[in-house]
Design a protein around this motif. Structure first.
Motif: not given
Length: 199
Positions: A24-26, A67-72, A107-114
């Motif tokens: 849901a957050a993503e 969410l970032v941890e799951r993605t990376v 991309g939304d998660v990756m941009r938020a991470a950066v």
């Protein structure tokens, strides 16, 4: 004979609820953005109370960090799998293609991470650990390609560190601006291959 303990393979209800919160957050990162996303908007979609949310996460930032941890974690696994071919040029091309695909799909998660890594410590830790792991994998590729495995400014460590951060920034800008990720991957592949003396 003692009875063999059966390993649990199916996700528990708690695992499913946590995944639902992250999903849901993503989705909300994509539809309404991080600033407008709140604990309330997440709980409404998932169908849980605020107290139920706090059973899994301490804050909105904690959700994003997970969410970032799951993605990376997925990205690191994809890069490691790409390196399994052993042949430097093929491994490098596959690594960049996998990175492009992650930027396309998440991309939304990756941009938020950066963007949040400098100010939200758990996110910064996850993101930098991913960059370091990818650097270590590509450093091994660079050494197989013939770059010296020393700490000189032109050695595998320094070169791959610069190239990995360049790759992160190039994909970030392309994703943010709506530029072609395929074209960005092609440019990055060209630069990586030339820097490592590969074709």
């Amino acid at each position: 004979m003692p009875e063999t303990t059966r390993r649990r393979t199916a996700p528990t209800k708690g695992d499913q609820r946590e995944r639902a919160i992250l999903d849901a957050a993503e989705e909300q990162l994509h539809t309404i953005g991080f600033d407008r996303m709140t604990i309330e908007t997440i709980t409404k979609v998932v169908g849980i109370t605020r107290g139920g949310f706090y059973f899994y996460f301490a804050s909105k930032n904690a959700v994003l960090a997970a969410l970032v941890e799951r993605t990376v974690t997925t990205l690191r696994a994809e890069i490691d799998a790409a390196d399994a071919s052993g042949e430097p040029s093929r491994a490098l091309r596959r690594s960049i293609d996998q990175t492009r695909d992650m930027w396309r799909d998440h991309g939304d998660v990756m941009r938020a991470a950066v963007e949040l890594a400098p100010t939200v410590e758990p996110i910064g830790e996850s993101w930098h650990s991913a960059v370091t792991a990818i650097r270590d994998t590509t450093r091994a590729i660079a050494e197989r390609a013939g770059l010296p495995g020393n700490d000189s400014p032109t050695g595998a460590h320094a070169v791959t560190t610069a190239l990995v951060w360049m790759t992160e920034r190039a994909f970030y800008q392309a994703s943010k601006n709506g530029d072609s990720l395929d074209d960005t991957a092609a440019t990055l592949t060209h630069l990586w291959l030339n820097a490592l003396g590969l074709r």
